[in-house]
Design a protein around this motif. Structure first.
Motif, PDB file in Angstrom:
ATOM      1  N   VAL A  43       0.863  -1.179   0.000  1.00 28.33           N
ATOM      2  CA  VAL A  43       0.000   0.000   0.000  1.00 28.33           C
ATOM      3  C   VAL A  43       0.897   1.226   0.000  1.00 28.33           C
ATOM      4  CG1 VAL A  43      -1.822   1.260   1.204  1.00 28.33           C
ATOM      5  CG2 VAL A  43      -1.743  -1.240   1.352  1.00 28.33           C
ATOM      6  N   SER A  44       0.816   2.035  -1.028  1.00 28.23           N
ATOM      7  CA  SER A  44       1.630   3.246  -1.109  1.00 28.23           C
ATOM      8  C   SER A  44       1.145   4.278  -0.093  1.00 28.23           C
ATOM      9  CB  SER A  44       1.543   3.839  -2.517  1.00 28.23           C
ATOM     10  OG  SER A  44       2.215   5.077  -2.589  1.00 28.23           O
ATOM     11  N   VAL A  45       2.073   4.863   0.660  1.00 27.74           N
ATOM     12  CA  VAL A  45       1.740   5.902   1.638  1.00 27.74           C
ATOM     13  C   VAL A  45       2.742   7.041   1.505  1.00 27.74           C
ATOM     14  CG1 VAL A  45       0.648   4.320   3.268  1.00 27.74           C
ATOM     15  CG2 VAL A  45       3.099   4.770   3.444  1.00 27.74           C
ATOM     16  N   ASP A  46       2.418   8.169   2.120  1.00 25.01           N
ATOM     17  CA  ASP A  46       3.291   9.347   2.010  1.00 25.01           C
ATOM     18  C   ASP A  46       3.885   9.734   3.362  1.00 25.01           C
ATOM     19  OD1 ASP A  46       1.022  10.254   3.233  1.00 25.01           O
ATOM     20  OD2 ASP A  46       0.515  11.749   1.715  1.00 25.01           O
ATOM     21  N   PHE A  47       4.080   8.734   4.230  1.00 24.32           N
ATOM     22  CA  PHE A  47       4.656   9.020   5.539  1.00 24.32           C
ATOM     23  C   PHE A  47       5.632   7.899   5.925  1.00 24.32           C
ATOM     24  CE2 PHE A  47       0.466   7.032   6.059  1.00 24.32           C
ATOM     25  CZ  PHE A  47       0.801   5.880   6.755  1.00 24.32           C
ATOM     26  N   GLU A  48       6.570   8.237   6.790  1.00 28.80           N
ATOM     27  CA  GLU A  48       7.538   7.245   7.258  1.00 28.80           C
ATOM     28  C   GLU A  48       6.838   6.229   8.158  1.00 28.80           C
ATOM     29  OE1 GLU A  48      10.819   9.142   9.145  1.00 28.80           O
ATOM     30  OE2 GLU A  48      11.490  10.176   7.327  1.00 28.80           O
ATOM     31  N   LEU A  57       3.407   0.222   2.856  1.00 31.58           N
ATOM     32  CA  LEU A  57       3.089  -0.725   3.921  1.00 31.58           C
ATOM     33  C   LEU A  57       2.756  -2.071   3.283  1.00 31.58           C
ATOM     34  CD1 LEU A  57       0.617   1.546   5.942  1.00 31.58           C
ATOM     35  CD2 LEU A  57       3.002   1.082   6.521  1.00 31.58           C
ATOM     36  N   PRO A  58       2.970  -3.159   3.989  1.00 39.16           N
ATOM     37  CA  PRO A  58       2.631  -4.466   3.425  1.00 39.16           C
ATOM     38  C   PRO A  58       1.137  -4.757   3.543  1.00 39.16           C
ATOM     39  CG  PRO A  58       3.503  -4.746   5.634  1.00 39.16           C
ATOM     40  CD  PRO A  58       3.595  -3.264   5.331  1.00 39.16           C
ATOM     41  N   ILE A  59       0.597  -5.454   2.569  1.00 34.57           N
ATOM     42  CA  ILE A  59      -0.756  -5.989   2.660  1.00 34.57           C
ATOM     43  C   ILE A  59      -0.757  -7.311   1.904  1.00 34.57           C
ATOM     44  CG2 ILE A  59      -1.652  -4.803   0.597  1.00 34.57           C
ATOM     45  CD1 ILE A  59      -4.340  -4.555   2.143  1.00 34.57           C
ATOM     46  N   GLY A  72      -1.125  -7.191   6.988  1.00 40.09           N
ATOM     47  CA  GLY A  72       0.070  -7.280   6.166  1.00 40.09           C
ATOM     48  C   GLY A  72       1.218  -7.840   6.964  1.00 40.09           C
ATOM     49  N   GLU A  73       1.676  -9.020   6.560  1.00 43.24           N
ATOM     50  CA  GLU A  73       2.855  -9.664   7.134  1.00 43.24           C
ATOM     51  C   GLU A  73       2.777  -9.839   8.647  1.00 43.24           C
ATOM     52  OE1 GLU A  73       4.883 -10.981   5.162  1.00 43.24           O
ATOM     53  OE2 GLU A  73       4.165 -10.033   3.339  1.00 43.24           O
TER      54      GLU A  73
END
Length: 269
Positions: A53-58, A70-72, A106-107
């Motif tokens: 999952v693409s995100v814009d934060f660390e 993030l993993p999914i 995710g994982e």
């Protein structure tokens, strides 16, 4: 367009039950978004072809300096039993309470859930990171969450939402299916119609007609809930106002279970 890993049948539940949906919604006083239900009507949970999952934060998963994701791996099916075993037992163990429904993981590190605390009928998607017990919003809506899915390896390949929704029935097929005597066929057809977003004025009038004429309580609840969602969240109030719809629902009787939708409609006026 398929999103499911057909080679792995882990976690696939029995076909989505309208009765289970209504039971969960009644207990939490929420309405599931149609974008979420339409995915599960095709297959009620299971492993995904997408793994990120693409995100814009660390976050604790991505490497510093690399694109954040993030993993999914798994989208959870929906039933009252799964809601009891997952949402009602797991989230409180991590101190998360409120109007929430778990929808995947995710994982083994991230648990995704719908968060209805701000809006009872338009939840955002959040995660619980079990490695540091943090929570954070991932996407403002489930549909936005879908648009962030990708294949992390070997190339970043985002989910093509246009192609995904093109896999839904055509309007010709929907028009035939809504005349069916089979309730599940009718519900799937209307769910698909709402998802693809075509001919909305005719959709509104068709739902109004069904509310007027149906004597089946499950169908009545489905059409009342769906039309309320359309009016409040998609601009369909140009075809029927909040008050007009509230009065239509009231006409079904004072002992109806539709008061929650009537209250939502009048709260927005």
């Amino acid at each position: 367009m398929n999103i499911w890993d057909q080679e792995d049948d882990y976690g696939i539940l029995a076909p989505l039950s309208e009765r289970d949906i209504q039971q969960i919604e009644h207990e939490l006083q929420i309405t599931f978004p149609e974008s979420f239900l339409s995915v599960l009507r095709k297959q009620n949970g299971g492993c995904l072809l997408y793994n990120a999952v693409s995100v814009d934060f660390e976050n604790t998963w991505s490497e510093p300096g690399e694109p954040s994701y993030l993993p999914i791996r798994y989208l959870e099916g929906l039933s009252y039993d799964s809601f009891t075993e997952s949402t009602k037992l797991v989230l409180p163990e991590w101190g998360i309470t409120g109007k929430h429904v778990t929808i995947g993981d995710g994982e083994g590190t991230y648990i995704y859930y719908l968060n209805f605390d701000q809006q009872d009928n338009n939840p955002s998607v959040w995660y619980l990171d079990t490695s540091d017990e943090s929570t954070r919003e991932v996407a403002p809506t489930f549909q936005d969450f879908l648009s962030r899915w990708m294949i992390q390896e070997p190339d970043l390949e985002p989910l093509d939402l246009e192609a995904f929704y093109a896999s839904y029935p055509s309007m010709e097929e929907i028009n035939l299916s809504i005349q069916s005597e089979d309730i599940d066929t009718v519900l799937y057809a209307f769910g698909s119609w709402m998802t693809i977003g075509l001919e909305q004025e005719r959709l509104v009038h068709e739902m109004m007609k069904r509310i007027n004429t149906t004597t089946n309580p499950d169908l009545l609840d489905f059409f009342a809930q769906s039309l309320t969602n359309l009016v409040l969240n998609t601009g369909a109030d140009v075809y029927i106002s909040n008050e007009q719809l509230a009065r239509l629902l009231e006409s079904k009787g004072v002992d109806s279970d539709l008061n929650v939708y009537i209250n939502w409609l009048r709260a927005e006026d």
